[in-house]
Design a protein around this motif. Structure first.
Motif, PDB file in Angstrom:
ATOM      1  N   ARG A 141      54.554  41.026 -15.440  1.00 57.91           N
ATOM      2  CA  ARG A 141      54.078  40.644 -14.107  1.00 57.91           C
ATOM      3  C   ARG A 141      55.264  40.297 -13.201  1.00 57.91           C
ATOM      4  O   ARG A 141      56.036  39.375 -13.508  1.00 57.91           O
ATOM      5  CB  ARG A 141      53.153  39.432 -14.192  1.00 57.91           C
ATOM      6  CG  ARG A 141      51.814  39.772 -14.796  1.00 57.91           C
ATOM      7  CD  ARG A 141      50.680  39.143 -13.972  1.00 57.91           C
ATOM      8  NE  ARG A 141      49.399  39.589 -14.487  1.00 57.91           N
ATOM      9  CZ  ARG A 141      48.674  40.571 -13.955  1.00 57.91           C
ATOM     10  NH1 ARG A 141      49.118  41.212 -12.887  1.00 57.91           N
ATOM     11  NH2 ARG A 141      47.525  40.921 -14.480  1.00 57.91           N
ATOM     12  N   LEU A 142      55.360  40.978 -12.083  1.00 58.43           N
ATOM     13  CA  LEU A 142      56.425  40.675 -11.127  1.00 58.43           C
ATOM     14  C   LEU A 142      56.211  39.317 -10.469  1.00 58.43           C
ATOM     15  O   LEU A 142      57.144  38.708  -9.954  1.00 58.43           O
ATOM     16  CB  LEU A 142      56.499  41.761 -10.047  1.00 58.43           C
ATOM     17  CG  LEU A 142      57.043  43.108 -10.534  1.00 58.43           C
ATOM     18  CD1 LEU A 142      56.907  44.163  -9.442  1.00 58.43           C
ATOM     19  CD2 LEU A 142      58.506  42.966 -10.947  1.00 58.43           C
ATOM     20  N   SER A 143      54.970  38.835 -10.489  1.00 54.28           N
ATOM     21  CA  SER A 143      54.704  37.527  -9.871  1.00 54.28           C
ATOM     22  C   SER A 143      55.351  36.388 -10.663  1.00 54.28           C
ATOM     23  O   SER A 143      55.404  35.254 -10.181  1.00 54.28           O
ATOM     24  CB  SER A 143      53.205  37.294  -9.713  1.00 54.28           C
ATOM     25  OG  SER A 143      52.547  37.511 -10.924  1.00 54.28           O
ATOM     26  N   LEU A 144      55.856  36.699 -11.874  1.00 56.27           N
ATOM     27  CA  LEU A 144      56.612  35.684 -12.621  1.00 56.27           C
ATOM     28  C   LEU A 144      58.077  35.674 -12.188  1.00 56.27           C
ATOM     29  O   LEU A 144      58.863  34.849 -12.642  1.00 56.27           O
ATOM     30  CB  LEU A 144      56.552  35.985 -14.128  1.00 56.27           C
ATOM     31  CG  LEU A 144      55.170  36.003 -14.765  1.00 56.27           C
ATOM     32  CD1 LEU A 144      55.253  36.487 -16.214  1.00 56.27           C
ATOM     33  CD2 LEU A 144      54.551  34.611 -14.714  1.00 56.27           C
ATOM     34  N   GLN A 199      52.295  46.201  -6.344  1.00 54.10           N
ATOM     35  CA  GLN A 199      51.557  46.141  -7.613  1.00 54.10           C
ATOM     36  C   GLN A 199      52.264  45.136  -8.520  1.00 54.10           C
ATOM     37  O   GLN A 199      53.496  45.171  -8.629  1.00 54.10           O
ATOM     38  CB  GLN A 199      51.519  47.518  -8.265  1.00 54.10           C
ATOM     39  CG  GLN A 199      50.535  47.581  -9.410  1.00 54.10           C
ATOM     40  CD  GLN A 199      50.430  48.991  -9.971  1.00 54.10           C
ATOM     41  OE1 GLN A 199      51.396  49.524 -10.502  1.00 54.10           O
ATOM     42  NE2 GLN A 199      49.273  49.585  -9.832  1.00 54.10           N
ATOM     43  N   ASP A 200      51.467  44.302  -9.147  1.00 55.68           N
ATOM     44  CA  ASP A 200      52.060  43.201  -9.914  1.00 55.68           C
ATOM     45  C   ASP A 200      52.395  43.635 -11.338  1.00 55.68           C
ATOM     46  O   ASP A 200      52.015  42.974 -12.309  1.00 55.68           O
ATOM     47  CB  ASP A 200      51.089  42.003  -9.905  1.00 55.68           C
ATOM     48  CG  ASP A 200      51.762  40.729 -10.381  1.00 55.68           C
ATOM     49  OD1 ASP A 200      52.989  40.749 -10.587  1.00 55.68           O
ATOM     50  OD2 ASP A 200      51.053  39.721 -10.543  1.00 55.68           O
ATOM     51  N   VAL A 238      51.173  41.366  -6.329  1.00 60.24           N
ATOM     52  CA  VAL A 238      52.099  40.269  -6.112  1.00 60.24           C
ATOM     53  C   VAL A 238      52.401  40.189  -4.617  1.00 60.24           C
ATOM     54  O   VAL A 238      52.686  41.193  -3.975  1.00 60.24           O
ATOM     55  CB  VAL A 238      53.391  40.410  -6.958  1.00 60.24           C
ATOM     56  CG1 VAL A 238      54.090  41.737  -6.738  1.00 60.24           C
ATOM     57  CG2 VAL A 238      54.349  39.259  -6.665  1.00 60.24           C
ATOM     58  N   LEU A 239      52.290  38.974  -4.086  1.00 60.56           N
ATOM     59  CA  LEU A 239      52.628  38.717  -2.680  1.00 60.56           C
ATOM     60  C   LEU A 239      53.947  37.961  -2.660  1.00 60.56           C
ATOM     61  O   LEU A 239      54.144  37.033  -3.455  1.00 60.56           O
ATOM     62  CB  LEU A 239      51.555  37.857  -2.022  1.00 60.56           C
ATOM     63  CG  LEU A 239      50.140  38.421  -2.031  1.00 60.56           C
ATOM     64  CD1 LEU A 239      49.147  37.365  -1.563  1.00 60.56           C
ATOM     65  CD2 LEU A 239      50.043  39.655  -1.130  1.00 60.56           C
ATOM     66  N   VAL A 251      53.603  35.079  -5.483  1.00 65.13           N
ATOM     67  CA  VAL A 251      52.301  34.602  -5.954  1.00 65.13           C
ATOM     68  C   VAL A 251      51.492  35.828  -6.375  1.00 65.13           C
ATOM     69  O   VAL A 251      51.451  36.827  -5.650  1.00 65.13           O
ATOM     70  CB  VAL A 251      51.546  33.838  -4.843  1.00 65.13           C
ATOM     71  CG1 VAL A 251      50.107  33.540  -5.252  1.00 65.13           C
ATOM     72  CG2 VAL A 251      52.269  32.526  -4.490  1.00 65.13           C
ATOM     73  N   GLY A 252      50.865  35.744  -7.532  1.00 69.26           N
ATOM     74  CA  GLY A 252      50.035  36.856  -8.003  1.00 69.26           C
ATOM     75  C   GLY A 252      48.580  36.616  -7.655  1.00 69.26           C
ATOM     76  O   GLY A 252      48.088  35.493  -7.768  1.00 69.26           O
TER      77      GLY A 252
END
Ligand code: FES
Ligand code: FE
Length: 358
Positions: A71-74, A62-63, A50-51, A40-41
């Motif tokens: 974005r790593l949250s994707l 860091q996202d 990013v969590l 989740v971003g």
């Protein structure tokens, strides 16, 4: 000084605000809102975070993928050499829980993963049903205490998470710390215009807390009396109750208001804010009480607080400049002694470098 042209803070003021708030724990997401195997971003102080749960622990990175900054949250949680890792959805670069890239699918066989292929990892902690993140290496203070949360004498209502207000974090904390607005913004709920005199505030510092204490008359309602019981003192006969507030501001972004009424009744409002950007701040709330502990009545307390919150929201969102103007600008005119708690809060923030520019 005119306030014209101050709608958007200078770049310097925004950066000062972000830098000043970095070395503190900020609540960013309810624990329940983070799925077991999906990142989740969130945005904290203008930075994407990013969590993700990896190997049973919440990790905050860091996202931004180090490759081409997607974005790593994707991304997706994947297994790599027996460890859960986070994979970027763009080209599959895969990061372990420390932020180190451990797999690059396009790497020529025999080539090492570049040493710089890593993303910053932030400190993260789970407490009071929330995930807290600190962007700096050393948090200045611990996460502020919420003793009623673990106190069996209290019933704590459900965590409530609110959409961001268009306001900065300190403005929201000051809205909760301020009491002289009660008769005006919250007439009939928290104040009475027949009694507009400011109370005698005691204000002091105690470790990481700014404390303020005062006694006022407030309308009789769920936050001042056990309305499920018959009135039991003379105080409520004119519809007003004598209430002593003890406010604990966990500098800079948490406030716990303890309302003491008759018969040792305590009603506690706990509020922590998450500053996404200088003008966007979410809030998380609990209400605790040591009377009428029936959870079936929680809704009555929540709807009372929702009314108060809605009254505050439009006022706090109207305040300009977005960021607290430093005292030297004389843009605002805080009054002594009526505004003493707010003056002392701002003083502390200026010392921390949080409110230093326009
Ligand atoms: Fe993340 Fe390319 S941008 S793998
Ligand atoms: Fe208010």
């Amino acid at each position: 000084m005119s306030t014209q042209g101050l709608d958007a803070p200078s770049q310097e003021a925004i950066l000062g605000y972000y830098e000043g708030l970095r070395p503190f724990w900020h609540p960013v997401l309810p624990i329940d809102a983070l799925p077991p195997a999906q990142p989740v971003g969130v945005e904290l102080l203008g930075e994407g975070v990013v969590l993700v749960r990896l190997n049973g622990e919440v990790v905050a990175l860091q996202d931004l993928c180090r490759h081409f900054q997607a974005r790593l949250s994707l991304g997706e949680v994947v297994e790599h050499e027996g460890q859960q890792c986070l994979m970027c959805i763009y080209h599959g670069w895969t990061y372990d829980a420390s932020g180190q890239c451990v797999k690059i699918p396009q790497l020529t066989p025999g080539r090492e993963i570049p040493r710089d292929a890593r993303v910053p990892r932030y400190q993260v902690h789970e407490r009071y049903g929330l995930i807290w993140v600190c962007l700096a290496e050393e948090p200045r203070y611990e996460i502020p205490d919420f003793p009623e949360f673990e106190d069996a004498r209290f019933h704590v209502g459900p965590l409530r998470a609110y959409e961001p207000w268009c306001a900065s974090g300190p403005r929201m904390i000051m809205g909760a710390l301020d009491d002289t607005h009660f008769p005006w913004t919250h007439e009939g709920l928290l104040g009475d215009r027949e009694h507009p005199d400011p109370p005698d505030h005691k204000v002091w510092r105690d470790g990481p807390y700014l404390m303020s204490q005062y006694t006022i008359l407030q309308p009789r309602n769920v936050s001042t009396a056990d309305v499920t019981a018959a009135p039991d003192t003379g105080d409520g006969s004119d519809g007003l109750e004598r209430i002593t507030y003890t406010n604990y501001v966990g500098i800079p972004n948490v406030i716990r208001l303890v309302k003491d009424g008759d018969l040792s009744r305590q009603y506690v409002i706990w509020l922590a804010v998450c500053p996404h950007r200088y003008n966007q701040t979410s809030s998380f709330w609990y209400v605790a009480r040591n009377y009428d502990r029936d959870p079936a009545h929680d809704r009555d307390y929540e709807s009372f607080e929702d009314q108060v919150r809605a009254q505050d929201k439009r006022v706090v969102e109207s305040q300009r400049p977005w960021l607290l103007p430093p005292f030297w600008t004389k843009i605002e005119l805080p009054l002594r002694p009526a505004d003493l708690p707010l003056i002392e809060y701002q003083k502390w923030l200026e010392e921390l470098g949080v409110a230093v520019g326009l």
